[in-house]
Design a protein around this motif. Structure first.
Motif, PDB file in Angstrom:
ATOM      1  N   GLN A 323       0.255  -1.132   0.010  1.00  0.00           N
ATOM      2  CA  GLN A 323       0.289  -0.267   0.595  1.00  0.00           C
ATOM      3  C   GLN A 323       0.623   1.291   0.166  1.00  0.00           C
ATOM      4  N   MET A 324       2.209   0.861   0.835  1.00  0.00           N
ATOM      5  CA  MET A 324       2.665   2.225   1.136  1.00  0.00           C
ATOM      6  C   MET A 324       3.693   2.552  -0.350  1.00  0.00           C
ATOM      7  N   LEU A 325       3.961   1.858  -0.930  1.00  0.00           N
ATOM      8  CA  LEU A 325       4.361   1.580  -2.856  1.00  0.00           C
ATOM      9  C   LEU A 325       3.198   1.889  -3.418  1.00  0.00           C
ATOM     10  N   THR A 326       2.474   2.236  -3.249  1.00  0.00           N
ATOM     11  CA  THR A 326       1.617   2.829  -4.517  1.00  0.00           C
ATOM     12  C   THR A 326       1.217   4.293  -4.282  1.00  0.00           C
ATOM     13  N   PHE A 327       1.811   4.587  -2.687  1.00  0.00           N
ATOM     14  CA  PHE A 327       2.264   6.486  -3.010  1.00  0.00           C
ATOM     15  C   PHE A 327       3.216   6.771  -2.943  1.00  0.00           C
ATOM     16  N   VAL A 328       4.195   6.158  -3.044  1.00  0.00           N
ATOM     17  CA  VAL A 328       5.406   5.993  -3.527  1.00  0.00           C
ATOM     18  C   VAL A 328       5.404   6.155  -5.139  1.00  0.00           C
ATOM     19  N   MET A 329       5.022   5.617  -6.127  1.00  0.00           N
ATOM     20  CA  MET A 329       5.200   6.011  -7.201  1.00  0.00           C
ATOM     21  C   MET A 329       3.894   6.588  -8.191  1.00  0.00           C
ATOM     22  N   ALA A 330       2.701   7.059  -6.593  1.00  0.00           N
ATOM     23  CA  ALA A 330       1.811   8.063  -7.531  1.00  0.00           C
ATOM     24  C   ALA A 330       2.760   9.210  -7.404  1.00  0.00           C
ATOM     25  N   ASN A 331       3.692   9.549  -6.432  1.00  0.00           N
ATOM     26  CA  ASN A 331       3.777  10.429  -6.534  1.00  0.00           C
ATOM     27  C   ASN A 331       4.940  10.796  -7.164  1.00  0.00           C
ATOM     28  N   ARG A 332       5.728   9.528  -7.350  1.00  0.00           N
ATOM     29  CA  ARG A 332       6.919   9.867  -9.137  1.00  0.00           C
ATOM     30  C   ARG A 332       6.433  10.242 -10.627  1.00  0.00           C
ATOM     31  N   LYS A 333       5.023  10.034 -10.278  1.00  0.00           N
ATOM     32  CA  LYS A 333       4.285  10.243 -11.377  1.00  0.00           C
ATOM     33  C   LYS A 333       3.397  12.033 -11.724  1.00  0.00           C
ATOM     34  N   GLY A 334       3.410  12.127 -10.283  1.00  0.00           N
ATOM     35  CA  GLY A 334       2.223  13.434 -10.206  1.00  0.00           C
ATOM     36  C   GLY A 334       0.756  12.561 -10.195  1.00  0.00           C
ATOM     37  N   LEU A 335       0.236  12.155  -9.445  1.00  0.00           N
ATOM     38  CA  LEU A 335      -0.585  11.351  -9.394  1.00  0.00           C
ATOM     39  C   LEU A 335      -1.571  11.672  -8.203  1.00  0.00           C
ATOM     40  N   GLN A 336      -2.792  11.441  -7.649  1.00  0.00           N
ATOM     41  CA  GLN A 336      -3.408  11.507  -6.515  1.00  0.00           C
ATOM     42  C   GLN A 336      -3.106   9.463  -6.988  1.00  0.00           C
ATOM     43  N   ALA A 337      -3.005   9.158  -5.458  1.00  0.00           N
ATOM     44  CA  ALA A 337      -2.989   8.127  -5.025  1.00  0.00           C
ATOM     45  C   ALA A 337      -4.415   7.377  -4.990  1.00  0.00           C
ATOM     46  N   GLY A 338      -4.604   6.184  -5.101  1.00  0.00           N
ATOM     47  CA  GLY A 338      -6.040   5.542  -5.621  1.00  0.00           C
ATOM     48  C   GLY A 338      -7.357   6.510  -5.695  1.00  0.00           C
ATOM     49  N   LYS A 339      -7.094   7.370  -7.094  1.00  0.00           N
ATOM     50  CA  LYS A 339      -8.379   7.946  -7.590  1.00  0.00           C
ATOM     51  C   LYS A 339      -8.445   6.822  -9.414  1.00  0.00           C
TER      52      LYS A 339
END
Length: 350
Positions: A323-339
């Motif tokens: 679950q933490m990885l989803t935030f790491v990757m979304a942040n790297r892509k400039g996305l909002q995680a979970g949207k």
């Protein structure tokens, strides 16, 4: 890790998982399975078929392992395959065990319609929504008590896994009291882990560094986190990481390892952790990067420390770094995680 992260609804659901798990443990009612347990004891069932889709399917794997300890044969089958290709496996003496957090997933609802004319001996459903078709049509329904959830399965995954496991322990003649105590202790260490979520993200981001390919690898009950970790990173971070069994990885995919390859490897069950570690060391020797996930540091492989739990409850904490990885990757892509962009919370069509 660049960028500021705020507590959006997806993160709020992740942080609420320990409380949701405690609620499920408090409300678990063993008496609901008494009739099924008696049927198993008498040999009324010729097989147990576990089924679901997505995270609810992956959450059933530790229960499958537990149920392998009792005398009735048990299988775990994707609900779409069970509906269209393997429905001949459902007989009049089958115990059909169906997981769906919404209770409205298209494949499960259609499967219940399909078996109306020739029902199994018993249909056992696990749902979060007690007003759903699956709750109403199950001969026995066990609620998972996860509460409302906004997008990606978090609380519902944890609670589905926990309630499935408790039911499996009970039906396999195990002792429920220590199982519940172990899961309560797991809720406590999960809470401590998540309280420092920003530091967890920075640590994972640093350990991973740059990579071109990432595989999630494990064995045994860790496969729940491997498969669901792969799923939620596609959903929440639009990152296509493959989740694979460690033994399968040796049968061909090992050829992918080169500079730019990375693997998150779960230590997993004690009886196979040595095999997983040897795979990790081999990947490193071929120029790949490995992050080892365990409750204690490895002397040779960079380690992401998991909260320490008993063996039964370990799958509950293994999903947290995924679950933490989803935030790491979304942040790297400039996305909002979970949207979500294309899907909805409930998959209502096949």
């Amino acid at each position: 890790m660049g960028g500021e992260l705020s507590i959006n609804p997806y993160l709020a659901d992740i942080l609420a998982q320990p409380a949701a798990l405690r609620e499920a443990l408090k409300k678990y009612a063993p008496s609901g399975l008494n009739s099924i347990h008696e049927c198993l004891q008498r040999g009324d069932f010729d097989r147990i078929i576990l089924s679901g889709m997505g995270s609810s399917y992956y959450a059933a794997y530790p229960a499958l392992i537990q149920l392998a300890n009792q005398h009735t044969p048990v299988q775990l089958i994707n609900a779409a395959e069970l509906l269209h290709s393997l429905n001949g496996l459902i007989g009049t003496r089958s115990l059909l065990w169906l997981n769906s957090q919404s209770g409205r997933s298209a494949e499960l609802v259609h499967l219940l319609e399909h078996i109306k004319t020739a029902p199994p001996a018993c249909t056992l459903t696990f749902v979060n929504d007690l007003s759903s078709p699956m709750a109403e049509r199950g001969d026995v329904c066990l609620p998972i008590h996860a509460g409302p959830e906004v997008t990606v399965s978090t609380k519902t995954y944890i609670n589905m896994l926990a309630v499935n496991l408790l039911a499996a322990v009970q039906l396999a003649d195990g002792d429920l009291d220590p199982a519940i105590r172990e899961m309560r202790a797991a809720a406590d260490v999960m809470e401590s882990y998540l309280a420092d979520w920003e530091a967890r993200l920075r640590e994972l981001d640093s350990l991973l560094g740059n990579f071109e390919q990432l595989f999630l690898i494990g064995r045994g009950s860790s496969m729940s986190a491997v498969w669901n970790g792969s799923l939620i990173n596609k959903e929440a971070a639009k990152s296509a990481f493959e989740g694979m069994h460690a033994a399968d990885f040796r049968h061909g995919p090992l050829e992918l390892v080169a500079e730019g390859f990375a693997a998150l490897i779960f230590a997993g069950p004690a009886q196979t952790s040595v095999l997983n570690r040897e795979l990790g060391r081999e990947i490193i020797s071929y120029g790949g990067k490995v992050v080892w996930l365990d409750s204690s540091p490895d002397p040779e492989i960079p380690t992401l420390i998991l909260p320490e739990t008993g063996e039964l409850a370990r799958p509950l904490v293994e999903i947290l770094p995924m679950q933490m990885l989803t935030f790491v990757m979304a942040n790297r892509k400039g996305l909002q995680a979970g949207k979500f962009r294309h899907v909805s919370k409930v998959t209502s069509r096949e």
